[in-house]
Enzyme design. Structure first.
Site, PDB file in Angstrom:
ATOM      1  N   ARG A  44     -10.993  -6.482 -16.490  1.00  0.00           N
ATOM      2  CA  ARG A  44     -10.765  -7.386 -17.615  1.00  0.00           C
ATOM      3  C   ARG A  44      -9.556  -6.920 -18.407  1.00  0.00           C
ATOM      4  NH1 ARG A  44     -16.254  -5.490 -20.766  1.00  0.00           N
ATOM      5  NH2 ARG A  44     -15.533  -3.435 -21.469  1.00  0.00           N
ATOM      6  N   ASP A  69      -9.855 -12.766 -17.017  1.00  0.00           N
ATOM      7  CA  ASP A  69     -10.497 -12.862 -18.318  1.00  0.00           C
ATOM      8  C   ASP A  69     -11.715 -13.766 -18.174  1.00  0.00           C
ATOM      9  OD1 ASP A  69     -11.304 -13.137 -20.915  1.00  0.00           O
ATOM     10  OD2 ASP A  69      -9.355 -13.766 -21.703  1.00  0.00           O
ATOM     11  N   LYS A  71     -13.857 -14.546 -20.217  1.00  0.00           N
ATOM     12  CA  LYS A  71     -14.170 -15.368 -21.384  1.00  0.00           C
ATOM     13  C   LYS A  71     -13.453 -16.712 -21.347  1.00  0.00           C
ATOM     14  CE  LYS A  71     -15.269 -11.469 -24.395  1.00  0.00           C
ATOM     15  NZ  LYS A  71     -14.963 -10.747 -25.646  1.00  0.00           N
ATOM     16  N   HIS A 135     -27.652   5.570 -22.845  1.00  0.00           N
ATOM     17  CA  HIS A 135     -26.837   6.282 -21.869  1.00  0.00           C
ATOM     18  C   HIS A 135     -27.728   7.234 -21.093  1.00  0.00           C
ATOM     19  CE1 HIS A 135     -22.835   4.763 -22.393  1.00  0.00           C
ATOM     20  NE2 HIS A 135     -22.875   4.924 -23.706  1.00  0.00           N
ATOM     21  N   ASP A 136     -27.136   7.891 -20.120  1.00  0.00           N
ATOM     22  CA  ASP A 136     -27.869   8.747 -19.189  1.00  0.00           C
ATOM     23  C   ASP A 136     -28.921   9.610 -19.886  1.00  0.00           C
ATOM     24  OD1 ASP A 136     -27.479  10.359 -16.286  1.00  0.00           O
ATOM     25  OD2 ASP A 136     -28.014  11.646 -17.964  1.00  0.00           O
ATOM     26  N   ASP A 165     -27.560   8.586 -14.302  1.00  0.00           N
ATOM     27  CA  ASP A 165     -26.595   7.563 -13.897  1.00  0.00           C
ATOM     28  C   ASP A 165     -26.473   7.443 -12.382  1.00  0.00           C
ATOM     29  OD1 ASP A 165     -25.957   6.758 -16.422  1.00  0.00           O
ATOM     30  OD2 ASP A 165     -23.995   7.713 -16.499  1.00  0.00           O
TER      31      ASP A 165
END
Length: 404
Positions: A44, A69, A71, A135-136, A165
């Site tokens: 992106r 993109d 969006k 998170h992890d 992860d």
């Protein structure tokens, strides 16, 4: 280190569409790419904002990149066109994001009923925590695994982001994708693979649940056979500040360990649990008398299950790993080699990390996606018309080691 050669790999011909994210999703698609899959990463504008620059991000190796993109209607339409040509799709956003962008499972499976749509998250697609950030370390904490690691009288130890992860996340996603791909090729029917790190991490502890049920595992850290509770399964400092790892579980291996360490006839027996503190002190005292190199040389060639604790760069130069080519080099960059090994269709490092948007026109042609080709042509025109940007110093990377 070995130098890579470009055989096809066992997944040659499998097309994978990766919607760019961070962490376990990119690692999973890197593994597929290492095994020969044609992985196209949809980057992106603006990038991910975390980690090294794309050209140095090794999880981008063996992939190609298009820049879209999502969006915009045109960007989302191009992703759906790519999904129509793919075998596997991987996204790692919070639940509902892909749907809002128009590239969710219903949108993509409508175009390609045989598509396997992989969703990589920490909490999963449903449940009370599904919409929350994490998170992890938080996934490991919730799954019970973080509480397993570390000394009994100290805090839980954080195993980088490898256990959550990548072990509980990426590897389970890859297993799910390949299992669903097998089903799709047999039936023509695709499906959604919901890979949650908390699920995978919990699954990794299956043996420990069996041991608890049998009364052979205590639900606290540092007091069990495999978590450092046993004095002969753990790590010990050496006289020069190094560390040795010991793990002679079986009696005959332990006998060799005790002989080489010169514990002496008065040392506690291996399974004399009340005297384990005494045995631990004796083992520590012996290791403290020599350097790591001296102990490494002493134990070399013996079945005592003892090894030096190596840093990453040391590991890359270890004679055994060097002989196997466990670490390799590509484009001047040292890195782990693809794994596992295949006798007929070996995996390989074929290309360096993909730079965002570098392959848009190429992928549009190879995957026969006219809409993507039109976007690539438009981007090329804009690049020709845009004024040259002034060079500016790169922003500091907060993840980079800082000089003292």
């Amino acid at each position: 280190m070995t130098h890579a050669t470009p055989p096809a790999g066992p997944l040659a011909g499998v097309r994978v569409l990766e919607l760019a994210g961070i962490g376990p999703g990119p690692f999973a698609t890197m593994l597929l790419a290492d095994l020969g899959a044609d992985v196209v990463r949809v980057d992106r504008p603006g990038g991910q904002g975390l980690g090294p620059e794309p050209a140095r991000d090794l999880t981008n190796r063996n992939k190609r990149s298009v820049l879209l993109d999502l969006k915009t209607d045109a960007g989302a339409a191009a992703v759906r066109d790519l999904a129509a040509r793919a075998d596997l799709l991987v996204e790692g956003w919070r639940p509902g994001v892909a749907e809002r962008l128009g590239v969710g499972p219903a949108d993509c499976l409508a175009r390609n009923p045989a598509l396997v749509y992989g969703r990589m998250t920490g909490w999963g697609q449903d449940g009370p925590l599904a919409p929350r950030a994490g998170h992890d370390v938080t996934y490991l904490a919730t799954s019970g695994l973080l509480g397993l690691i570390g000394p009994a009288d100290g805090p839980p130890a954080i195993p980088a982001n490898l256990l959550g992860d990548y072990a509980g996340g990426s590897l389970y996603l890859v297993v799910g994708l390949l299992a669903a791909l097998h089903h799709a090729r047999a039936t023509g029917t695709g499906q959604v693979v919901d890979a949650a790190i908390v699920d995978g991490a919990a699954h990794l502890s299956t043996m420990l649940w069996a041991l608890m049920d049998a009364g052979l595992w205590h639900d606290r850290r540092g007091v069990n056979l495999l978590d450092g509770g046993a004095p002969w399964y753990g790590t010990y400092p050496t006289s020069d500040g190094g560390w040795m790892a010991v793990g002679p579980l079986e009696p005959h291996f332990y006998a060799e360990f005790a002989r080489l360490l010169e514990l002496g006839p008065d040392a506690p027996d291996q399974y004399d649990l009340p005297r384990w503190p005494e045995l631990r002190a004796a083992i520590a005292a012996r290791f403290a008398t020599r350097t790591r190199a001296e102990w490494t040389e002493l134990f070399a060639g013996h079945d005592a299950c003892v090894a030096p604790v190596l840093a990453l760069r040391e590991a890359a130069e270890h004679p055994h790993l060097a002989a196997r080519g466990s670490y390799t080099e590509h484009g001047g960059t040292p890195q782990p080699a693809p794994a596992p090994r295949f006798s007929a269709t070996p995996a390989a490092l074929r290309t360096p990390p993909a730079v965002p948007g570098a392959h848009t026109a190429e992928v549009a042609r190879d995957w026969a996606v006219p809409a993507l080709e039109a976007l690539a042509a438009l981007d090329a025109l804009k690049a020709l018309e845009a004024p040259a940007a002034l060079d500016a110093p790169a922003a500091a990377n907060p993840l980079a080691p800082q000089d003292s």
